[in-house]
Write a protein that holds these residues in place. Sequence first.
Motif, PDB file in Angstrom:
ATOM      1  N   GLU A  47      69.179  -6.488  24.815  1.00  0.00           N
ATOM      2  CA  GLU A  47      68.740  -7.884  24.673  1.00  0.00           C
ATOM      3  C   GLU A  47      69.119  -8.475  23.319  1.00  0.00           C
ATOM      4  N   ALA A  48      69.797  -7.706  22.472  1.00  0.00           N
ATOM      5  CA  ALA A  48      70.209  -8.225  21.170  1.00  0.00           C
ATOM      6  C   ALA A  48      71.410  -9.154  21.332  1.00  0.00           C
ATOM      7  N   VAL A  49      71.625  -9.999  20.348  1.00  0.00           N
ATOM      8  CA  VAL A  49      72.762 -10.916  20.365  1.00  0.00           C
ATOM      9  C   VAL A  49      74.059 -10.130  20.537  1.00  0.00           C
ATOM     10  N   GLY A  50      74.897 -10.561  21.463  1.00  0.00           N
ATOM     11  CA  GLY A  50      76.162  -9.903  21.703  1.00  0.00           C
ATOM     12  C   GLY A  50      76.107  -8.844  22.784  1.00  0.00           C
ATOM     13  N   GLN A  51      74.931  -8.603  23.380  1.00  0.00           N
ATOM     14  CA  GLN A  51      74.797  -7.635  24.456  1.00  0.00           C
ATOM     15  C   GLN A  51      74.585  -8.365  25.784  1.00  0.00           C
ATOM     16  N   LEU A  52      74.870  -7.685  26.886  1.00  0.00           N
ATOM     17  CA  LEU A  52      74.882  -8.339  28.198  1.00  0.00           C
ATOM     18  C   LEU A  52      73.533  -8.921  28.601  1.00  0.00           C
ATOM     19  N   GLY A  53      72.446  -8.212  28.276  1.00  0.00           N
ATOM     20  CA  GLY A  53      71.133  -8.743  28.620  1.00  0.00           C
ATOM     21  C   GLY A  53      70.887 -10.086  27.965  1.00  0.00           C
ATOM     22  N   HIS A  54      71.266 -10.206  26.703  1.00  0.00           N
ATOM     23  CA  HIS A  54      71.111 -11.467  25.966  1.00  0.00           C
ATOM     24  C   HIS A  54      72.067 -12.525  26.511  1.00  0.00           C
ATOM     25  N   TYR A  55      73.311 -12.127  26.769  1.00  0.00           N
ATOM     26  CA  TYR A  55      74.317 -13.087  27.242  1.00  0.00           C
ATOM     27  C   TYR A  55      73.916 -13.732  28.563  1.00  0.00           C
ATOM     28  N   TRP A  56      73.554 -12.916  29.570  1.00  0.00           N
ATOM     29  CA  TRP A  56      73.273 -13.499  30.885  1.00  0.00           C
ATOM     30  C   TRP A  56      72.004 -14.353  30.883  1.00  0.00           C
TER      31      TRP A  56
END
Length: 546
Positions: free
Chosen positions: A174-183
Motif C-alpha cells: 500500500e506504499a507509494v509506488g506499489q500496486l495496492g496504492h496504485y489501483w
Amino acid sequence: MKQRDGKVDAARWAPVRRVFLLGLACLGTSPAWAQSIEQGLLQLQWGDPPPAVPGQPRQAPQLVAYLQQDDGSRRELDVAQAHRAAGDLYALANRRVAISFASSTRVMSSAPAIEVIVPADRLTQGAPAVGADGRVMAAAPVTGTTRWVTLMCRFGDITEEQKALSFFQSQYGEAVGQLGHYWKEVSYDKINLAGSTAHGWFALPQPRSHYVTKVDGKDKADLKKLFADCGAAADPSVDFNGVQGINLMFNGELDGFAWGGSSCATLEGRNFCTRVTWNPPWSFNNLAPLAHEMGHGYGLPHSDNSDGDDDTYDNPWDVMSDSWSNAVRDATYGSRPKHINIFQRHRLSWVDSARRLVIPYGNTATRQVDLDFAHLAGSGSTQMLVLSLSPQPDPYATVVYTVEARKPEGAYEGALAGTAVIIHKVENSGTAYSIDADVPPATRSNNEGSMFKVGERWVTPDGSHAIHVDAATATGFRLTVGPSVPPRVMSSPLPPLLKPSPVPAPSLPSAAGAAAPVAPAAVPVRQELCGDARGMARGRVRCSVR
C-alpha cells in the motif's frame, strides 16, 4: 425488415435480433434459422511485446478470444467477427454470454460465422446489462476488494530465479509506488488489493519447449497449459478461495509477449476461471507493464492515438497504451504505471455521476465548465466531460469525445508531457484515441498537438460542439462549451485545433499596436484557412483563427 439491393438491412435488424436471441438463450431454445446458440464465459487475452529496440519496428499486439463452455471445452472465436457481433466486445470480457452461430449453408467457410453475441448474465448485475435495443450498455462494474495472487514458476530447464519472493509480495503493498496504492488511486478508491500476496518459486514439470512451440515459424506460448501446470504446482500450498486474479511470473521468455486477460484451470478441485496475466522477466521487473496486463485482466482494451498507424502503443497519456514513455522511474519497481484515461475509468464504474457531464447531441446552450484534473481523488467538480455525437438516449451509442485535464504531478503522473486538456475519441464504447491537431499527427502523442491549453479552441468534426480553454484554475481548467458558431460540416474523423494566429515572420510589418484579441465566442472561423482538400479529407488540418 427493410432490404437494400435485395439484401436484409442488417443494421436495422440487429437490435431486434439481439433481443430475440437473448430471450431464446435464457429459455434454452434456439431458432430454426440458426445453427446453434452456445453459452459460456467470454475470455479475451491480449499479448503485448516489450519496448521496441532502437532502429527496429515493434511487434504488433495480439488479441485472441475464446468461449469457455460449461463442459470445460473451449472454442476459439474469430476476433473480427466477435467485434461486429457484440457491439462492445470489451464490455463482455470475463462475462457469461450467449453466441448465435450462423448455419454453415449461409457462409462460404465450413466454420460457422458468429452472428450475435449478447450477455447472458444480465439478471445477476446490479443494473441492466443491455438496453431496450439489445445493445450492451456497459461493462460489469469492478468494485471492492479484488484479491490477486502471484505464482512464480520456473521452467524445467531454466534454473535462474530473477527475483526473490519478498519482491513479488511487496509489489502488492500500500506504499507509494506499489500496486495496492496504485489501483486505489487510479480507481478513486473504488477497488483495493487487500489480501493479495505471492507464492513460489514452483517447478514446472516440463521444459520451456513444451510450453512454447513454433507455429508458422514463430514462437507461440500455450497460455492455457502454462496456467494449468503453474496452478497445479501451486495448488497444494496456496488457497485460491476468494481470489479474483492471478499474476503468473515465469523465469524465462514466453513468445515475445506478456499476456493479460482471463483463463480457466483446475484449482481447488474445480474449474477455476479468473483474471490472469502471464509475465516474462522484462514484464515483472517493471510495475508499468504488469499494471497494463492487470488492466486487461479487468477487461480494459488498449488505447491509441490518432496517427492512423497500426501501433497502439503511442499514447503516453494512458498505461493501457504506452506504458513506458513519460513514466516515473522507481529504484525498486522500475517504470511506474501512469493513470488510465477517463473513459476507461468510467467503463469500470470508477467515475461517479457527479463528476461526469454529458453535453447531448443538438445542444444549443453555451456554458462554462470547471474541469478538474483527472488524478484528484477528492474532486467536487467535473472530471469527465462527454461530447455526444448521437441523438440516441445512450450517448455512447456511436461516437463521443471525452475531455479530461491532466498534470505532471504525483507518484504516477509526475512525468507526463505537460499540463493540458486531453481529448479522446471513442467509437461504440471501444478504443479511446487521443486527438492530435498536428499535421501530420505525431507518431507519439506527447506533443503540443495533443495538449489543448489556455487560449485554444477545438471543434468536433460535425461542428456540433466547440470547447475553448478559457483559463487555468488551481485544480484544472475553466472551459467554455457550446455549439460551434457558425456550424461546421466536416466528414473527416479527426477534428481541427483552432489556435490564435501565429506570430508574424520578421519580414512582415510589426504586430505592435494590434487590436486586443477578440473573445473566443466571437471569433469567426474561416473554412478556407484550414488547409488543402487532401488535408481536409484526412482530417489533418490545423486552422488559424483570424
